[in-house]
Design a protein around this motif. Structure first.
Motif, PDB file in Angstrom:
ATOM      1  N   GLY A  17      62.752  33.004 -86.693  1.00  0.00           N
ATOM      2  CA  GLY A  17      62.855  34.160 -85.818  1.00  0.00           C
ATOM      3  C   GLY A  17      62.263  35.401 -86.451  1.00  0.00           C
ATOM      4  O   GLY A  17      61.580  36.194 -85.789  1.00  0.00           O
ATOM      5  N   VAL A  18      62.491  35.571 -87.751  1.00  0.00           N
ATOM      6  CA  VAL A  18      61.904  36.703 -88.473  1.00  0.00           C
ATOM      7  C   VAL A  18      60.383  36.581 -88.485  1.00  0.00           C
ATOM      8  O   VAL A  18      59.654  37.570 -88.276  1.00  0.00           O
ATOM      9  CB  VAL A  18      62.463  36.774 -89.905  1.00  0.00           C
ATOM     10  CG1 VAL A  18      61.713  37.819 -90.728  1.00  0.00           C
ATOM     11  CG2 VAL A  18      63.954  37.082 -89.885  1.00  0.00           C
ATOM     12  N   VAL A  19      59.886  35.373 -88.729  1.00  0.00           N
ATOM     13  CA  VAL A  19      58.435  35.146 -88.709  1.00  0.00           C
ATOM     14  C   VAL A  19      57.867  35.479 -87.329  1.00  0.00           C
ATOM     15  O   VAL A  19      56.817  36.128 -87.207  1.00  0.00           O
ATOM     16  CB  VAL A  19      58.109  33.686 -89.087  1.00  0.00           C
ATOM     17  CG1 VAL A  19      56.631  33.385 -88.864  1.00  0.00           C
ATOM     18  CG2 VAL A  19      58.491  33.413 -90.532  1.00  0.00           C
ATOM     19  N   ALA A  20      58.574  35.054 -86.288  1.00  0.00           N
ATOM     20  CA  ALA A  20      58.090  35.299 -84.927  1.00  0.00           C
ATOM     21  C   ALA A  20      58.065  36.788 -84.613  1.00  0.00           C
ATOM     22  O   ALA A  20      57.095  37.294 -84.024  1.00  0.00           O
ATOM     23  CB  ALA A  20      58.977  34.559 -83.926  1.00  0.00           C
ATOM     24  N   LEU A 112      64.155  29.924 -80.182  1.00  0.00           N
ATOM     25  CA  LEU A 112      63.001  30.673 -79.687  1.00  0.00           C
ATOM     26  C   LEU A 112      62.047  31.026 -80.824  1.00  0.00           C
ATOM     27  O   LEU A 112      60.821  30.963 -80.659  1.00  0.00           O
ATOM     28  CB  LEU A 112      63.472  31.946 -78.976  1.00  0.00           C
ATOM     29  CG  LEU A 112      62.393  32.799 -78.307  1.00  0.00           C
ATOM     30  CD1 LEU A 112      61.636  31.998 -77.252  1.00  0.00           C
ATOM     31  CD2 LEU A 112      63.007  34.052 -77.679  1.00  0.00           C
ATOM     32  N   GLY A 113      62.589  31.387 -81.982  1.00  0.00           N
ATOM     33  CA  GLY A 113      61.726  31.670 -83.130  1.00  0.00           C
ATOM     34  C   GLY A 113      60.931  30.456 -83.567  1.00  0.00           C
ATOM     35  O   GLY A 113      59.758  30.560 -83.923  1.00  0.00           O
ATOM     36  N   VAL A 114      61.569  29.284 -83.532  1.00  0.00           N
ATOM     37  CA  VAL A 114      60.862  28.038 -83.873  1.00  0.00           C
ATOM     38  C   VAL A 114      59.732  27.786 -82.891  1.00  0.00           C
ATOM     39  O   VAL A 114      58.604  27.443 -83.279  1.00  0.00           O
ATOM     40  CB  VAL A 114      61.850  26.852 -83.885  1.00  0.00           C
ATOM     41  CG1 VAL A 114      61.097  25.545 -84.153  1.00  0.00           C
ATOM     42  CG2 VAL A 114      62.928  27.064 -84.927  1.00  0.00           C
ATOM     43  N   THR A 117      56.874  30.309 -83.355  1.00  0.00           N
ATOM     44  CA  THR A 117      56.135  29.991 -84.587  1.00  0.00           C
ATOM     45  C   THR A 117      55.247  28.775 -84.390  1.00  0.00           C
ATOM     46  O   THR A 117      54.101  28.739 -84.862  1.00  0.00           O
ATOM     47  CB  THR A 117      57.118  29.746 -85.733  1.00  0.00           C
ATOM     48  OG1 THR A 117      57.906  30.922 -85.943  1.00  0.00           O
ATOM     49  CG2 THR A 117      56.378  29.399 -87.021  1.00  0.00           C
ATOM     50  N   ASP A 118      55.763  27.787 -83.690  1.00  0.00           N
ATOM     51  CA  ASP A 118      55.049  26.519 -83.549  1.00  0.00           C
ATOM     52  C   ASP A 118      54.008  26.564 -82.442  1.00  0.00           C
ATOM     53  O   ASP A 118      52.835  26.230 -82.657  1.00  0.00           O
ATOM     54  CB  ASP A 118      56.073  25.418 -83.260  1.00  0.00           C
ATOM     55  CG  ASP A 118      55.494  24.028 -83.458  1.00  0.00           C
ATOM     56  OD1 ASP A 118      54.545  23.886 -84.235  1.00  0.00           O
ATOM     57  OD2 ASP A 118      56.012  23.080 -82.831  1.00  0.00           O
ATOM     58  N   MET A 119      54.407  27.008 -81.246  1.00  0.00           N
ATOM     59  CA  MET A 119      53.535  26.908 -80.082  1.00  0.00           C
ATOM     60  C   MET A 119      52.658  28.129 -79.854  1.00  0.00           C
ATOM     61  O   MET A 119      51.580  28.011 -79.257  1.00  0.00           O
ATOM     62  CB  MET A 119      54.370  26.653 -78.829  1.00  0.00           C
ATOM     63  CG  MET A 119      55.117  25.339 -78.859  1.00  0.00           C
ATOM     64  SD  MET A 119      56.194  25.111 -77.419  1.00  0.00           S
ATOM     65  CE  MET A 119      54.998  25.080 -76.104  1.00  0.00           C
ATOM     66  N   ALA A 120      53.102  29.303 -80.297  1.00  0.00           N
ATOM     67  CA  ALA A 120      52.306  30.515 -80.083  1.00  0.00           C
ATOM     68  C   ALA A 120      51.463  30.858 -81.305  1.00  0.00           C
ATOM     69  O   ALA A 120      50.253  31.100 -81.181  1.00  0.00           O
ATOM     70  CB  ALA A 120      53.222  31.692 -79.731  1.00  0.00           C
TER      71      ALA A 120
END
Length: 401
Positions: A17-20, A112-114, A117-120
């Motif tokens: 989530g922080v990464v996103a 949501l963060g996962v 990070t993965d799909m967007a």
């Protein structure tokens, strides 16, 4: 590849989530530059970016079969990056994931963060890097852009599968050998990547055919015009020959003009009236993108409201792998499971076709509104267009939608 709640533990979910959030913040600044890079027509890029988000939402509803008992759908990172730029693409896909999670209970809210990070982030970054590399080495033609779009989209999907495997290795809630997860995820998502590549290349090619100036990935690929003349072309008095031996192109140098004869100074009244007598330069013609915008919206509505009824009902790649490998043992109920649009159907409407079609149309409309609103705010925060020298021009010409 929407990760539900319960697949990934809380610490890793918070970390992603922080990464996103950081990536979205960086993308807001980058998208501002990308939308302004359209120059005088940059204002039209904001609603176009919103349309890209709505189109991705619609096409993600069209699950296609890829293997026995497995389906896949568009991820959209490659498509958005090529059409509107990588930073704007991250925002486009993030808006789609947010709408899907909140309204349709598709993809966990704690995950949501996962998913971002993965799909967007992953699909956009990987696809755009591959795309830029290919367009540098391929011939400078539109077909090269379409081919590069195909390859970059194909690579981006298994790359996202690899990132999910890494996230699962760090925070998976079930004890499954990571090698088995990696093999299963990459294997099925290579097949899904083929479908992603076909959709991406077809869409990019269609936009290139009608408005190549609106394709971010095609900017700067046109060759500069050259003046070519035959070696037998006669040279008029006072002109410089512009061709070398063999008819090769050479820079055209203007011939020196004789100094005009001295003219008497005009009277003061004539000097004052001279500027007013000069004709004003004609204003550049505005190019409208309304037709393309309406056509794209109609395609999105038809896909979400009609064609989606015939989409494959088989589980997608992640769902299939999760069920076969036991990753879904700790899956929890979605916080929005009681949403009126949960499961891409309108609550209390018994007709499946009508319920699903109406939910799809609502999703396209909401995604379009939210996406366009975000990009219009991002665009207008610049306070005006800028010329190449960096001087703000509040009254610069803008394309109209």
């Amino acid at each position: 590849m929407h990760v539900p709640d319960g697949f990934i533990n809380a610490p890793v979910s918070v970390a992603t989530g922080v990464v996103a959030v950081a990536a979205v913040g960086v993308s807001l600044r980058g998208a501002r530059r990308e939308l302004a890079a359209g120059g005088p027509g940059g204002e039209a890029l904001a609603p176009m970016a919103g349309l890209v988000a709505a189109f991705i939402f619609a096409v993600q509803m069209l699950n296609f079969p890829v293997a026995a008992g497995t389906s896949g759908h568009l991820l959209g990172g490659a498509l958005a990056a090529i059409l509107v730029g990588p930073f704007t693409a991250v925002l486009c896909v993030s808006v789609v994931l947010l709408m899907q999670g909140v309204l349709f209970a598709d993809g966990g809210l704690t995950a949501l963060g996962v998913n971002i990070t993965d799909m967007a982030i992953t699909t956009t970054v990987v696809a755009y890097l591959v795309f830029r590399l290919l367009v540098k080495v391929l011939p400078r033609r539109r077909s090269s852009v379409t081919g590069a779009a195909f390859v970059s989209a194909l690579v981006s999907v298994p790359a996202a599968a690899c990132v999910f495997t890494l996230v699962y290795a760090l925070g998976g809630t079930t004890d499954i050998p990571i090698g088995r997860v990696f093999t299963a995820m990459v294997g099925v998502h290579v097949l899904i990547g083929i479908g992603e590549a076909v959709i991406t290349a077809a869409t990019v090619g269609a936009v290139l055919a009608v408005r190549p100036d609106l394709v971010h990935g095609a900017r700067g690929l046109s060759k500069p015009l050259e003046l070519r003349t035959s070696p037998l072309t006669p040279v008029r008095p006072g002109e410089a020959r512009t061709a070398q031996a063999g008819g090769e192109a050479a820079p055209a140098e203007p011939a020196a003009r004789p100094e005009p004869a001295a003219r008497p100074e005009p009277a003061a009244a004539e000097q004052d009236a001279a500027p007013a007598a000069q004709p004003q330069a004609a204003a550049p013609r505005r190019r409208s993108v309304r037709g393309l915008w309406i056509a794209g919206l109609l395609v999105a509505v038809v896909c979400a409201g009609g064609i989606s009824y015939y989409a494959s009902s088989s589980p997608d790649g992640l769902e299939k792998v999760a069920h076969d490998q036991g990753i879904d043992k700790n899956e929890t109920d979605h916080a929005s499971k009681d949403s009126p649009l949960a499961g891409y159907s309108v609550k209390d409407i018994t007709d499946a076709r009508l319920s699903g079609g109406l939910a799809g149309v609502i999703g396209v409309g909401v995604t379009l509104a939210v996406g366009s609103g975000v990009f219009l705010v991002v665009r207008r925060r610049r306070g005006g267009a800028q010329d190449p020298a960096g001087i703000t021009v509040p009254g610069a010409e803008r394309e109209t939608v």
